[in-house]
Enzyme design. Structure first.
Site, PDB file in Angstrom:
ATOM      1  N   TYR A   7     -96.825  28.428  49.155  1.00 49.83           N
ATOM      2  CA  TYR A   7     -96.541  29.837  48.849  1.00 49.83           C
ATOM      3  C   TYR A   7     -97.796  30.524  48.309  1.00 49.83           C
ATOM      4  O   TYR A   7     -98.165  31.614  48.763  1.00 49.83           O
ATOM      5  CB  TYR A   7     -95.397  29.886  47.837  1.00 49.83           C
ATOM      6  CG  TYR A   7     -94.983  31.259  47.379  1.00 49.83           C
ATOM      7  CD1 TYR A   7     -94.350  32.146  48.252  1.00 49.83           C
ATOM      8  CD2 TYR A   7     -95.182  31.669  46.062  1.00 49.83           C
ATOM      9  CE1 TYR A   7     -93.938  33.408  47.816  1.00 49.83           C
ATOM     10  CE2 TYR A   7     -94.774  32.913  45.618  1.00 49.83           C
ATOM     11  CZ  TYR A   7     -94.162  33.779  46.498  1.00 49.83           C
ATOM     12  OH  TYR A   7     -93.754  35.013  46.078  1.00 49.83           O
TER      13      TYR A   7
ATOM     14  N   ASP B  48     -87.749  40.643  42.511  1.00 49.20           N
ATOM     15  CA  ASP B  48     -89.148  40.688  42.068  1.00 49.20           C
ATOM     16  C   ASP B  48     -89.519  42.126  41.737  1.00 49.20           C
ATOM     17  O   ASP B  48     -89.796  42.897  42.658  1.00 49.20           O
ATOM     18  CB  ASP B  48     -90.040  40.118  43.176  1.00 49.20           C
ATOM     19  CG  ASP B  48     -91.492  39.962  42.741  1.00 49.20           C
ATOM     20  OD1 ASP B  48     -91.888  40.499  41.701  1.00 49.20           O
ATOM     21  OD2 ASP B  48     -92.234  39.289  43.483  1.00 49.20           O
TER      22      ASP B  48
ATOM     23  N   ASP C  89     -92.392  32.668  38.181  1.00 52.95           N
ATOM     24  CA  ASP C  89     -91.386  32.688  39.244  1.00 52.95           C
ATOM     25  C   ASP C  89     -90.452  31.494  39.090  1.00 52.95           C
ATOM     26  O   ASP C  89     -90.894  30.393  38.737  1.00 52.95           O
ATOM     27  CB  ASP C  89     -92.045  32.598  40.630  1.00 52.95           C
ATOM     28  CG  ASP C  89     -92.541  33.944  41.137  1.00 52.95           C
ATOM     29  OD1 ASP C  89     -92.559  34.924  40.357  1.00 52.95           O
ATOM     30  OD2 ASP C  89     -92.933  34.010  42.321  1.00 52.95           O
TER      31      ASP C  89
END
Lengths: 124, 124
Positions: free
Chosen positions: B14, B38, B99
């Site tokens: 990612y 997000d 995250d």
């Protein structure tokens, strides 16, 4: 919804209380019906009695806790990276979790989830 | 349930894909019915079309992304701290999120939540 400043202060109070092994100060941060899942994937401790018992077990070892990087506080939730160091059978050990806390309208923690796996535990 | 090693590799892929601005590589990590929130508190992007559009908007700026500390991978979920740096109107800007990703049985991301608030954005 609690402000980022409130959540930041709560996280700092949590770290202080862990370092001081202050069980009353830790549980005072939690709502009556809170859930603590530590580590993620384990059976949660539900309600203040179970949460107090969970921390009482954790605090049998003297913990040294330090934040790593800033607290991320947004929309009633906070995430933060930290380290927990202790000695077990004379062996220095460090765990590096990321905790995610969700707060209620009164500013108390209603959910805590601690992310760490075997790769985040080191022994000296 | 995906292994910690799988989730670690997915997080590294990612970060590489964000740095390469590789939209296909990013969306390949997500399940068809994934949700991306997000930052936390915003309306989620649901499904690959919306997720692709979300990242296409993000990648209009050239991003420099770097992990901060280890990936915490456990029980089908991973949490990690990182920094995202870019220039906006010639001004260097850095965001430092955490995250949290949840994976499905096939090892694809089904939920991503990005924790950062105003206090985690700095401009030079």
């Amino acid at each position: 919804m609690p402000t980022p400043e409130h959540m930041q202060a709560a996280v700092e109070a949590y770290v202080r209380a862990l370092n001081a092994a202050d069980l009353d100060a830790i549980t005072a941060l939690y709502a009556d019906d809170a859930r603590v899942e530590d580590p993620v994937g384990s059976t949660p401790s539900c309600g203040l009695n179970e949460i107090r018992a969970f921390y009482a077990r954790s605090l049998r070892l003297k913990l040294q806790v330090a934040l790593e990087g800033p607290v991320r506080a947004v929309a009633g939730e906070a995430a933060f990276a930290f380290s927990v160091s202790f000695e077990i059978n004379g062996r220095p050990t460090t765990i590096r979790p990321i905790d995610v806390m969700r707060f209620d309208a009164a500013g108390r923690i209603v959910q805590m989830r601690a992310f760490f796996g075997p790769g985040n535990i080191s022994t000296g």
